[in-house]
Every structure is written in C-alpha cells, then in structure tokens.
Scaffold this active site. Structure first.
Site, short mmCIF file in Angstrom:
data_model
loop_
_atom_site.label_atom_id
_atom_site.label_comp_id
_atom_site.label_asym_id
_atom_site.label_seq_id
_atom_site.Cartn_x
_atom_site.Cartn_y
_atom_site.Cartn_z
N PHE A 1 64.44 13.99 118.41
CA PHE A 1 65.51 14.75 119.09
C PHE A 1 66.62 13.84 119.58
O PHE A 1 67.22 14.06 120.63
CB PHE A 1 64.94 15.63 120.22
CG PHE A 1 64.49 16.95 119.68
CD1 PHE A 1 63.42 17.03 118.81
CD2 PHE A 1 65.18 18.12 119.99
CE1 PHE A 1 63.03 18.23 118.25
CE2 PHE A 1 64.80 19.33 119.43
CZ PHE A 1 63.72 19.38 118.57
N ASN B 1 62.17 23.07 126.80
CA ASN B 1 63.33 23.37 125.96
C ASN B 1 64.62 22.81 126.56
O ASN B 1 65.50 22.34 125.83
CB ASN B 1 63.45 24.88 125.73
CG ASN B 1 62.58 25.34 124.57
OD1 ASN B 1 61.93 24.54 123.92
ND2 ASN B 1 62.55 26.64 124.32
N CYS C 1 66.28 29.84 120.89
CA CYS C 1 65.52 29.38 122.06
C CYS C 1 66.28 28.40 122.95
O CYS C 1 66.51 28.69 124.12
CB CYS C 1 64.22 28.75 121.59
SG CYS C 1 63.23 29.90 120.61
N LEU D 1 55.83 26.60 119.57
CA LEU D 1 56.03 26.45 118.13
C LEU D 1 57.51 26.37 117.77
O LEU D 1 58.37 26.94 118.45
CB LEU D 1 55.35 27.58 117.36
CG LEU D 1 55.78 29.04 117.54
CD1 LEU D 1 57.03 29.36 116.75
CD2 LEU D 1 54.64 29.94 117.11
C1 UGA Z 1 62.44 25.15 120.03
C2 UGA Z 1 61.43 24.14 120.59
O1 UGA Z 1 61.55 22.91 119.88
C3 UGA Z 1 60.01 24.68 120.46
O2 UGA Z 1 59.08 23.78 121.04
C4 UGA Z 1 59.93 26.03 121.17
O3 UGA Z 1 58.64 26.60 121.08
C5 UGA Z 1 60.93 26.97 120.58
O4 UGA Z 1 62.27 26.40 120.69
C6 UGA Z 1 60.87 28.27 121.33
O5 UGA Z 1 61.23 28.30 122.51
O6 UGA Z 1 60.35 29.24 120.78
P1 UGA Z 1 63.29 25.81 117.57
O7 UGA Z 1 64.21 26.78 118.24
O8 UGA Z 1 62.50 26.25 116.38
O9 UGA Z 1 62.19 25.29 118.63
O10 UGA Z 1 64.19 24.59 117.14
P2 UGA Z 1 64.20 23.00 117.40
O11 UGA Z 1 63.42 22.31 116.36
O12 UGA Z 1 63.88 22.70 118.80
O13 UGA Z 1 65.74 22.70 117.13
C7 UGA Z 1 66.74 23.26 117.98
C8 UGA Z 1 68.10 22.82 117.58
O14 UGA Z 1 68.31 21.46 117.92
C9 UGA Z 1 68.44 22.95 116.10
O15 UGA Z 1 69.72 23.55 115.97
C10 UGA Z 1 68.47 21.52 115.60
O16 UGA Z 1 69.34 21.34 114.52
C11 UGA Z 1 68.95 20.79 116.84
N1 UGA Z 1 68.59 19.36 116.89
C12 UGA Z 1 67.30 18.97 116.90
C13 UGA Z 1 69.60 18.40 116.92
O17 UGA Z 1 70.80 18.73 116.91
N2 UGA Z 1 69.26 17.08 117.00
C14 UGA Z 1 67.98 16.67 117.03
O18 UGA Z 1 67.74 15.45 117.10
C15 UGA Z 1 66.98 17.65 116.98
#
Ligand code: UGA
Length: 438
Positions: free
Chosen positions: A251, A210, A262, A152
C-alpha cells in the site's frame, strides 16, 4: 454448522461460498429475487477470480442454498451472519445502517434462543450495541449478538475469506464466543490468529484498518507531489522506505489514488462518527487524506492539458475503468473520475477495461470503448493508464503506437516499463516521477 448469511452482495456472497467450502451448511438470504435466481442457477452476479468455480462446487456439494426470505430451516441455524450493505447516506457522510435493522427485524421470528447473530457489515462504532438492544427488545429476551468484521479485498476475496490475516470477534457473552470459535476452527487450526474484543473495538478495528490503508496511500501520494516538485522519484523512494520493516512496502504505490466501495466510504464514515462522538479533531487529518487523493486525479488532468496544449476536442484513451485490477467494480473509480474531468473539459474520452466494459456500458455508455484495446486506441492523442491490469503491463507499445494519433502516455499507476515505451517513440509522464523525454 448450520448458518444463514443475510445479504448477498460482494461480502455476503463470498462469505456464503467460502464457508460452504469449509464444510458448513449455508443458506444465503437475499430479498432481491433476481439475484437469488442468478445464484441458484450458479451465476455469480459480479466478477471475482476463483469465486465462480467455488460457487458451482458449493451448490454441487448441497452445502449452499439460497432464499429470498427466512423459512423453517433458518430456525436450526447456529449463527446468522449479517452481511448487508451500509452505504453512505444520501444526505451526509454517515453510513446508512437501516438495512441492518431490517435484517435483524426479519430474523427475530426464526431466531432460536441459542443462535448467535454475527454482524460482518462495516458499521459506525456503537451500532452493534444498539442493534443488540433493539433485537433483544423485539425478541423479548437477550439475544446473542457479536461483531465479526470482514477484511476481504475484491480481487482476492475467496482466498482472504479462507485464509485471513486475522479473525476479530467482538463479543459480550461466553456463548457467542464459544460458538464462533467453533465455527472458525477450520481456519484457526491453520494458525490464523483470533482476537476477541468488546463490541466497539471490533467495529472500530474495521474502519481504522481501512482508514489506515487510505492514509498510507495518501502519504505516498503526498510524497509524490513533493518528489515531482523536487526532481525526485517517489517509486524508488517507496522501495527504499518500504524495506524498513516498520513501514513495509505494501500500500505504498503512488498513483491516481484509492477508490472502490470501501476505503472512500469508510474514511468519510470515520470522520462523521468522530464528529458525532465529539472528537472531530482526532479525524481532522483524514480530510487531508481525502484531499490528497482528489489532487492526484486532478494532477493527471493537468498533465493531460499540458501534454496536449488543452484537451478540448482531443481523443483520449483511458486504460482501465475498474477501481483496481481483477474486479469489474466501478465504485469511486479514479479512472472514471479522471474520465469525467476530461469530458467536462471537452475531451473525447474513450475508456477501455479488460473486465469492466459491460458495467461501463450500463453506467457510462458514452465512454465505453472497443473491447479490443488496439481498436479502442484508434486515433487517440493521449493514453492514460488508470488501472493496473496485468494485461496493460504486457501491452506492446510498438503495436499500440501504430494505432494512436499521437504517442503520448501518462502512467497513472507506475505500472509500465517506461524505457520500453520511450524506445517505441512514446512521450511518457508518470506520477511522482520526473521522466526525461528525449
Ligand atoms: C479494502 C480493504 O483492503 C479490505 O481489507 C476491506 O475488507 C475492504 O476494503 C472492505 O472494507 O470491504 P478493496 O476495497 O477491495 O479492499 O480494495 P484495496 O485493495 O484496499 O484497494 C483500494 C484502493 O487503493 C484501490 O483503488 C487501489 O488501486 C488503491 N491502492 C492500493 C493504491 O492506490 N495504492 C496502493 O499501494 C494500494
């Protein structure tokens, strides 16, 4: 099915609420009495869209209750989900699995012989087998232990729990598989794929997923560095390569990089585990993934210095504190990393966030700006967009321009309509692009 969910952080709370919503009878176990009191009163201890209403409904349906420790009712549970935290250790990059061991030890006195322990926490590969051995020794008989990683995302946690892309079950015995298949039947009935694996594969799936996501982000951020040097536009480039189905557009947004509780932790834990396993070179590239991520934040600071001719004494507004929109989570937030670097250089940093200001006031009160973004902007000579909240996309550059001391903008997430901001008189920079200012 009767279940317990052990550990009521982000993951556990969401899992408990979502599974109650699916029709299971859930007891949430959490030693932190204040958190249990909050949840019992129907107060969600963090911000997550939709989860507050779902919590209220689950409590109302009497399918969800909470306790600070196991009681008699835990003995009737068919599955015990382990959702405790596995934070980075204080003295290394490894994940600290001690809470898992405590949780299993507390569980043994109420564990029925048929009950399945299903680990959901993110762990170093090999942990599940060791936990199973430990639990079996304590119980005096082989326990049923499975690993069921959770994918999630904050901001869409409830939906991700109810309708995940896939369910992964690491199992070593048929009974555990049957019980968990039955448990997840309401989800798989809607077409969600369920994959069974052995324990190490299930553990590794999570950290690999991840780490892949972090790598994809750092890839496009590395391309952004090249685009900046070459006069190209990494946003348009990402659109073009993302249309290739093999690459995909998700992403692939370049900007100030990944943060949160995470991705950064799991990348480091993957590196640490590969070292332990004697295959450190397999994870060498992840050092670059981390370095690229750090460089993008430094790039914003460099741009700020160039724009203002040095930042010392200058008032700078950072839009966004949370590590991403739709959460109030500040862990490893790029916005706050940038705030700190600018602060260290003597800038007067003001941070705004639509949702995370209370958390910011608790953790970094010196940066917390006014809740009203226009008031927070007062006198700023530079505005840096660091978190892509929808509210910021809709921000009126004309009105904001009347509040600030100088109309300089760095869009660290490539969120804003640059032409519109320029037409309101702003000097605009954006990561990975070569913006011409008139
Ligand atoms: C992440 C994973 O996406 C989940 O599948 C996983 O379950 C979770 O970690 C976990 O291990 O519990 P999350 O930490 O909520 O989820 O955040 P993401 O949506 O993955 O975003 C992570 C970071 O990447 C954010 O800082 C976001 O701004 C950045 N990001 C995302 C970018 O810089 N560029 C993108 O294109 C996408």
């Amino acid at each position: 099915m009767n279940i317990t969910v052990i550990g009521l952080g982000y993951l556990g709370t969401t899992h408990a609420v979502a599974m109650a919503q699916l029709g299971h009878d859930v007891i949430g176990i959490e030693p932190n009495a204040a958190r249990v009191a909050d949840l019992e009163a129907g107060r969600l201890p963090f911000y997550e869209p939709g989860l507050q209403d779902a919590l209220t409904a689950a409590i109302g349906s009497a399918r969800l209750s909470f306790a600070t420790a196991h009681g008699e009712s835990s003995k009737t549970a068919a599955v015990h989900f382990l959702c405790v935290g596995t934070p980075q250790s204080s003295d290394s990059n490894k994940a600290d699995t001690s809470y898992l061991y405590s949780a299993v030890e507390a569980l043994i006195p109420v564990l029925s012989t048929d009950a399945v322990i299903a680990g959901k926490s993110t762990v170093p590969v090999g942990t599940a087998a060791e936990l199973a051995e430990h639990a079996s020794k304590l119980a005096g008989h082989p326990v049923h232990l499975a690993w069921n990683p959770e994918f999630l995302r904050e901001g869409t946690a409830l939906q991700d729990s109810l309708a995940p892309d896939r369910i992964v079950l690491g199992v070593t015995d048929e009974h555990s598989e049957n019980v968990l298949r039955e448990f997840y039947a309401p989800i798989t009935a809607t077409g969600t794929p369920l994959l069974t694996t052995d324990l190490p594969t299930a553990e590794l799936v999570k950290v690999a997923a991840n780490s892949f996501l972090a790598t994809k982000i750092s890839f496009i951020n590395a391309v952004a560095e090249v685009a900046e040097a070459a006069g190209a536009d990494a946003v348009r480039l990402a659109e073009a390569i993302g249309l290739d189905e093999r690459i995909g557009s998700k992403f692939l947004r370049n900007g100030v990089g990944y943060g949160g509780g995470c991705l950064p932790k799991d990348v480091r834990a993957f590196i640490a585990r590969a070292e332990d396993l004697g295959v450190s070179s397999a994870a060498d590239f992840l050092h670059d993934v981390e370095a690229i991520n750090a460089r993008r934040r430094e790039r914003v600071v460099t741009l700020a210095q160039q724009t203002l001719g040095g930042v010392s004494g200058k008032r700078i507004l950072i839009l966004g504190a949370a590590f991403k929109p739709d959460t109030d989570d500040l862990r490893e937030s790029a916005a706050l990393d940038i705030a700190k670097q600018l602060d260290d250089l003597g800038a007067k940093v003001v941070v705004h966030d639509p949702m995370a200001l209370p958390a910011l006031v608790r953790q970094h009160p010196q940066w917390a700006g006014d809740q009203d973004v226009f008031a927070a902007a007062s006198g700023a000579e530079l505005v840096i967009l660091a978190t892509e909240w929808r509210q910021y996309r809709e921000l009126d550059p004309f009105e904001l321009g009347t509040k600030v001391g100088a109309k300089n903008l760095i869009d660290g997430r490539n969120l804003l309509d640059i032409a519109r901001w320029q037409s309101a008189g702003w000097h605009v920079d954006a990561l990975g692009r070569n913006i011409k200012n008139g």
